[in-house]
Enzyme design. Structure first.
Site, mmCIF file in Angstrom:
data_model
loop_
_atom_site.group_PDB
_atom_site.id
_atom_site.type_symbol
_atom_site.label_atom_id
_atom_site.label_comp_id
_atom_site.label_asym_id
_atom_site.label_seq_id
_atom_site.Cartn_x
_atom_site.Cartn_y
_atom_site.Cartn_z
ATOM 1 N N HIS A 94 80.827 9.915 60.103
ATOM 2 C CA HIS A 94 81.130 8.760 59.253
ATOM 3 C C HIS A 94 79.866 8.180 58.609
ATOM 4 O O HIS A 94 79.748 6.957 58.447
ATOM 5 C CB HIS A 94 81.843 7.685 60.081
ATOM 6 N N HIS B 269 90.467 5.743 64.305
ATOM 7 C CA HIS B 269 89.234 6.313 64.863
ATOM 8 C C HIS B 269 89.216 6.343 66.393
ATOM 9 O O HIS B 269 88.183 6.070 67.017
ATOM 10 C CB HIS B 269 88.014 5.554 64.348
ATOM 11 N N GLU C 36 83.983 11.981 54.479
ATOM 12 C CA GLU C 36 84.410 12.328 55.829
ATOM 13 C C GLU C 36 85.296 13.587 55.799
ATOM 14 O O GLU C 36 86.488 13.508 55.502
ATOM 15 C CB GLU C 36 85.190 11.173 56.451
#
Length: 347
Positions: free
Chosen positions: A176, A106, A312
């Site tokens: 998310h 991420h 996602e």
């Protein structure tokens, strides 16, 4: 459509943290924050017309910074994992911080999800903007990203990303949010359907090992609606590695720039339905396998494992190291443009 803004908090260096609330004529609403261009709440009706919040989140703004689950936010510069924190672009190897076992996740510890974005109201919608400087978390190029959220009268939340760079870079953006359409308890009884006949097997660190494989005959098969918990305890590599689902499925019929159905989620207790569409090629399903111990949620709620499911929509993990995957490179003069649509209903 009304959009209200109020200061929620301030950072240690004085930056204002805002909450934006968009309400349609039926009273259904979305609450957003400029921390990570995040979704704080989505309040939509059940089959009896009763409104409830269907996303996990925190009551305090401070808890949105550096939280493990990444509740509701937009991670970057590269959502998901890059193997060993390394990729090569135009002959130059880039080193990224490793923050998930041996891998980069991420965008690293200072990813977009932990930044306070610029924000504004725009024509009944909310727009967030963040500029990532050249070299931030090891990524090349000065990159400017915009996340635009629009809420409709029929309870559809549309998130549109756009970005431009001044040097070649890689980019993968998603949201998310964790959904619980019943508003409480476990999501293991929720019905999930994925428009995906293949998924990406991974190694034990959740990096794809190579070719996609058919879901048929495996616990990864959600081509027909299936309870999330039906197969989650099966002895299967993808489930053993993550203590549940944390994998990427390849969306059937993917064409760049074209909206395609990715997933349908149904809450058994509420009758709420969420349809997710996207222009992106993959959907990572994460069943909240490690939520235990995260900060207290809204209204003081304690979240346990499997209390929410993240859907996602994104490019595939480790794509910068996989020339056979859809490309994630962004070059000067080109505009990154992707969309995710969350359409809520009840039946």
């Amino acid at each position: 459509m009304t959009v209200k803004r109020k200061i929620w908090s301030r950072t240690a260096d004085g930056k204002a943290v805002y909450r934006y609330t968009i309400v349609n004529s039926s009273g259904a609403s979305v609450v957003l924050t400029n921390i990570g261009a995040g979704i704080v709440s989505i309040n939509v009706p059940d089959c009896d017309g009763r409104l409830a919040d269907v996303v996990l989140g925190y009551g305090k703004a401070e808890n949105y910074f550096y939280d493990g689950p990444c509740f509701g936010k937009c991670p970057g510069r590269y959502a998901n994992r890059i193997a060993k924190g390394r990729f090569t672009l135009d002959g130059t190897t880039r080193e990224l911080p490793v923050n998930n076992g041996p891998n980069h996740l991420h965008g690293g510890p200072e990813g977009f999800q932990n930044k306070v974005w610029e924000s504004r109201r725009k024509n009944g919608a909310v727009e967030f903007r963040y500029t990532s400087e050249d070299g931030e978390m090891g990524y090349p190029g000065r990159l400017t990203v915009t996340a635009h959220y629009a809420w409709s009268e029929d309870n559809v939340l549309t998130l549109t990303f756009s970005a431009r760079t001044d040097a070649p870079t890689v980019l993968n953006l998603t949201n998310h949010a964790y959904f619980n359409l019943d508003g409480k308890g476990s999501v293991l009884r929720h019905l999930l359907q994925l428009n995906a006949s293949e998924y990406l097997p991974t190694d034990e660190t959740l990096i794809p090992t190579g070719e996609a494989e058919p879901v048929a005959g495996t616990p990864m098969d959600f081509l027909n609606p299936k309870r999330i918990g039906r197969d989650i305890r099966k002895d299967f590599p993808a489930l053993n590695y993550g203590k549940g689902y944390d994998a990427c499925w390849l969306i059937d019929g993917y064409m760049p720039g074209q909206l395609q159905l990715a997933a349908v989620l149904k809450g058994p207790g509420s009758g709420r339905v969420l349809r997710v569409l996207t222009t992106q090629p993959g959907v990572q399903i994460y069943t909240g396998n490690w939520l235990e111990g995260c900060p207290k949620g809204k209204r003081g709620r304690i979240y346990h494992d499997y209390y929410g499911v993240a859907i996602e929509c994104q490019h595939y993990p480790d794509s910068p190291n996989r020339p056979d995957f859809p490309p994630t490179e962004l070059r000067p003069g080109k505009t990154f443009h992707e969309a995710i649509v969350f359409a809520f209903s009840a039946e």
